[in-house]
Design an enzyme around this catalytic site. Sequence first.
Site, short mmCIF file in Angstrom:
data_model
loop_
_atom_site.label_atom_id
_atom_site.label_comp_id
_atom_site.label_asym_id
_atom_site.label_seq_id
_atom_site.Cartn_x
_atom_site.Cartn_y
_atom_site.Cartn_z
N LYS A 74 0.83 -1.26 0.14
CA LYS A 74 0.13 -0.03 0.06
C LYS A 74 0.73 1.30 0.13
O LYS A 74 1.87 1.32 0.87
CB LYS A 74 -0.81 0.07 1.13
CG LYS A 74 -2.02 1.21 1.42
CD LYS A 74 -2.97 0.82 2.71
CE LYS A 74 -4.04 1.60 2.75
NZ LYS A 74 -4.88 1.51 3.87
N SER A 149 -9.51 0.65 2.80
CA SER A 149 -8.54 1.74 1.87
C SER A 149 -7.47 0.89 1.25
O SER A 149 -6.76 1.51 0.39
CB SER A 149 -8.10 2.69 2.70
OG SER A 149 -7.14 2.17 3.81
N SER A 173 -9.82 -1.72 6.73
CA SER A 173 -9.05 -1.53 5.53
C SER A 173 -8.38 -2.76 5.13
O SER A 173 -7.85 -2.51 3.72
CB SER A 173 -8.23 -0.17 5.61
OG SER A 173 -9.21 1.06 5.54
#
Length: 483
Positions: A74, A149, A173
């Site tokens: 990420k 996310s 997330s």
Amino acid sequence: MKTLAELSYAIKTRRISSEEAVGRALGAADKWQPRLNAFRATYPESAALLARQIDNASEEKATKPLCGVPLAHKDMFDYPGHRSSYGSRIPQEVPAKTAATVVDRLEAAGTVTVGFLSMAEFALGPTGHNTPFRHCRNARDPERISGGSSAGSGAAVGAGIVPASLGSDTGGSVRIPASVNGITGLKPTQAQLSRAGAMLLSPSLDCVGTLARSAEDCGILMAAASGRDLRDPTALSGAFAGNGVFDGRAADPGKLRLGFPKDVSDVDSDVLIALTGATLDLERAGVAIDDVELTDVSHLHKLADVIQKAESAAVHRGRLSERGADYTPHIRRRIEPGYFVSAATYIDALSQRELWLQRFVEETLAKVDALIVPTVGVAVPTVEETDEELLGAMPDLVGRMTRWTRWLNYLGVPALTVPCGRDRNGMPVGMQIVGRPFSEARLIEIGMLFQTLTDWHLDVPDLFSDPPRTSTRQDQIENRQHA
């Protein structure tokens, strides 16, 4: 696509070179990017160079558990020479000089970082929408959301581009993108993994987590990344701190007792069918499934929301005052209410955590090894029907995405999501296995058991040909319910 464990073994035994594995990952990233938008940056030259060095160093292959395996993470972790975008128009001010501790530890275990992945703007949002850089798309159907996310992590692992990824989880997330992309995701105990060099959103709730194809792979990542860290005094030394090697085994079904809530509310029928089918698989293998009374999930969700709003407003105060116009409007709408949370309300929400955790452990988990609940209670929606900028407000559907995840961040307990079926559109359904603090190893053993009984986690999509598989379990579940 091989699992992390399989690929690592193949490289160690020279069935494939690290350079070849890295080349395949980068080639797949290029192929899938127009459809998925999973990557924010790739580093083909440095990754290939490191892979060649690894291939020429036989001693490293013998001693490093993940030697030569390509990974991407990420885009919120520090990495030398890289400016993390944070999914926003306000990236890291200058390139980082050192790597985030968790990334550094994985590289010390031998991994090759090939790039960084799409995310919701400032990690705010459960769907994977991103206005500054275009929305990330689901690995099985680009018309549907990739979850957030850690959107790119879910899509890249779900598509088989890389075998695993690091993400973050403040309200779901890691688990939500893992669930909707049909892979495995682990949110560890709060502060089990160091957050040094990771973007902050809500310090009391933030948690670094892992996404991979299998529960075993999540255990391998945890073993390599865990442990105390002088750069992050909050990082804890739990069950995985040791020699960096995961040697867990699947749980013994005859010695396992799991809890399933008597009342599972706000869940689509097809999600509940898949979840019930998973309990049938476990029961047939000899696992005892008990009805349990569930903690007040809605109330804990609200307490977590108070904390996140207040803390994210504090984290973003300076940036919002200086560059407010660079925030997407719906992201500002998520942050700004935090300025109106009183100190008394915030402190009250924090002070209740210990009591609620104690009740959860002593009441809900009193007689069981772990709890089974949904990961996402709704069928995987489309990108269009959850687009807050297009619709001008947050749809109820988006609010429901975190119903079964956010409360667990408030308690700080670990939760593992594993794929367990398909919804009415043929999209993945996830099952959360929730445990006591520092029970990650046990949850992974339970996940490994389930994944010896089923093959949902091995189903890798191909957007260019094969349609997703659909579940056929409804009849047997209905028979059980009427028995």
